[in-house]
Scaffold this active site. Structure first.
Site, PDB file in Angstrom:
ATOM      1  N   LYS A   8      98.407  19.887 -48.299  1.00  0.00           N
ATOM      2  CA  LYS A   8      97.263  19.997 -47.373  1.00  0.00           C
ATOM      3  C   LYS A   8      96.035  20.485 -48.120  1.00  0.00           C
ATOM      4  CE  LYS A   8      97.233  24.723 -47.263  1.00  0.00           C
ATOM      5  NZ  LYS A   8      96.182  25.551 -47.803  1.00  0.00           N
ATOM      6  N   ASP A  31     101.756  28.405 -42.965  1.00  0.00           N
ATOM      7  CA  ASP A  31     101.365  27.016 -43.231  1.00  0.00           C
ATOM      8  C   ASP A  31     102.502  26.030 -42.983  1.00  0.00           C
ATOM      9  OD1 ASP A  31      98.892  27.898 -44.008  1.00  0.00           O
ATOM     10  OD2 ASP A  31      99.205  27.573 -46.158  1.00  0.00           O
TER      11      ASP A  31
END
Ligand code: ATP
Length: 310
Positions: free
Chosen positions: A8, A135
Site C-alpha cells: 500500500k 494496517d
C-alpha cells in the site's frame, strides 16, 4: 494454497496527537499498489516460516512473523493445530512503509482459511486482521479505503481511474514506532486528523493532477528528520518529472506519482541513475486485496486433471 497480497501507499496520512493507549488517531487514505508478496501454505509437522526475495534476510522466521501469528490466531479460534509451512515470496520492501508484514499476515490468514476450510466470515477475518495490526485489515480488502481510529476502521473508497507510481527503495528500514516518536517530538500540538475532501474527490474522479496536488503525509517530516538523505530522493524524483513525491507511510520508501505508465518508466530509470535510492520500481493502483491465486493440484479425474491456477 497461494495467496497474493498487495503493498500500500498512503495518499494521505493525517496524524493526531498520541492517545493515552500510545496509539495515534489517524485519517489514513490507503491505496493498494501492484507490488505483491505471495504467501503459500502447505500442511507440515509443525508451524514453520520460510522467506525468499531481495529483503528475505531481514524477515523474522519465528513466531513473531505476522504470517505465523495470523495462522495461530485463526487456528486457535477454530480448535485447529496450526501445523503448516508458510512460505513468503517477498517482493514488498521490509520496514519500507508499504505494509509488507501486514500483507503477509493477511495473506497467511486467507491461505490458512482456505486450506482448513474454516468457513470464517469476512467479519471474523477482518477482526483477526485488526488484532494483528492497524494496517492488516486494509491488506485483506485492497482497493482504496479511508482508515480511521488507529487506521483499522475502514471505509471503502471509489477510485475512478488508474494511477501510475514509482517507488524508490532505500537502504535499510525505518521503525514505525520510532517515526511516530519523532513525529510527537516535532509536532507537540497535532490537530485532530481529517481526510481532505479534495483528495477523496481526486481519487473518485481518477484525476492524477488533482491527486498530485493533494498528496500529504504528516509523518514525512519525521521520516526525513531521521533519514535526511530522503530529501535528495524526493528532489531527484521531482526533477525526473514526477507530478509529486512523498514518503510512503513511515518510510523510508518514497512514492512518486507519474502522469502515465510511460512517464513512470522514465522517472524510475532516472531515479536509478541518480544514486539516491537502492532500487526504483513502477506500479499502478488501485490493486485488489488478498486473492487466492493457486490451489494444490487435485486428484486427476474427468475435467479435473490440472491444478487450478489463475
Ligand atoms: P507499515 O507500513 O505497516 O508501518 P512497514 O512496511 O514499514 O510497515 P514491515 O515490512 O511490515 O514494515 O516490517 C516491520 C517489521 O515487522 C520488520 O522489521 C519485522 O521485524 C517485522 N515483521 C514481522 N513479520 C514480518 C513479515 N512477514 N515481513 C516483514 N517484516 C515482518
Amino acid at each position: 494454497m497461494t495467496v497474493r497480497v498487495p503493498a500500500k501507499v498512503n495518499v494521505q496520512l493525517a496524524v493526531g496527537g498520541a492517545r493515552p493507549d500510545g496509539f495515534h488517531d489517524l485519517a489514513n487514505v490507503f491505496l493498494a499498489v501492484s507490488l505483491y508478496d505471495e504467501v503459500t501454505v502447505t500442511p507440515a509437522d509443525s508451524l514453520r516460516v520460510t522467506c525468499t526475495g531481495p529483503d528475505a534476510d531481514q524477515v523474522p522466521l519465528d513466531r513473531t512473523n505476522l504470517a505465523a501469528r495470523a495462522a495461530e490466531l485463526l487456528a486457535a479460534r477454530h480448535g485447529i493445530t496450526p501445523d503448516v509451512h508458510l512460505h513468503i515470496d517477498k517482493d514488498i520492501p521490509v520496514a519500507g512503509g508499504m505494509a509488507g508484514g501486514s500483507a503477509d499476515g493477511a495473506g497467511a490468514l486467507l491461505a490458512c482459511d482456505a486450506l482448513w476450510s474454516t468457513g470464517a466470515s469476512r467479519e471474523e477475518l477482518l477482526d483477526i486482521c485488526a488484532e494483528l495490526g492497524s494496517d492488516v485489515p486494509f491488506s485483506l480488502v485492497g482497493g482504496a479505503a479511508l482508515g480511521t481510529g488507529r487506521g483499522e476502521l475502514l471505509t471503502p473508497l471509489t477510485v475512478g481511474g488508474t494511477f501510475h507510481w514509482v517507488f524508490a527503495m532505500a537502504d535499510g528500514g525505518l521503525s514505525t514506532p520510532t517515526v511516530f516518536r519523532e513525529f510527537d517530538r516535532l509536532t507537540p500540538d497535532a490537530a485532530p486528523p481529517a481526510a481532505a475532501p479534495a483528495l477523496l474527490a481526486a481519487l473518485r474522479t481518477g484525476d492524477t493532477t488533482a491527486l498530485a496536488g493533494t498528496l500529504s503525509n504528516d509523518l514525512q517530516a519525521a521520516a526525513v528528520s531521521l533519514r535526511p538523505a530522503l530529501a535528495d530522493t524526493l528532489a531527484a524524483g521531482t526533477a525526473a518529472g514526477a507530478l509529486a513525491g512523498l514518503v510512503s507511510g513511515s518510510g523510508p520508501t518514497t512514492a512518486f506519482l507519474a502522469k502515465d505508465a510511460e512517464s513512470a518508466e522514465r522517472i524510475a530509470s532516472e531515479l536509478r541513475a541518480s544514486g539516491t535510492c537502492r532500487a526504483a520500481r513502477v506500479a499502478s493502483s488501485a490493486a485488489p486485496g488478498a486473492t487466492v491465486v493457486g490451489r494444490p493440484a487435485r486428484r486427476p479425474g474427468p475435467g479435473n486433471d490440472r491444478p487450478a491456477r489463475s
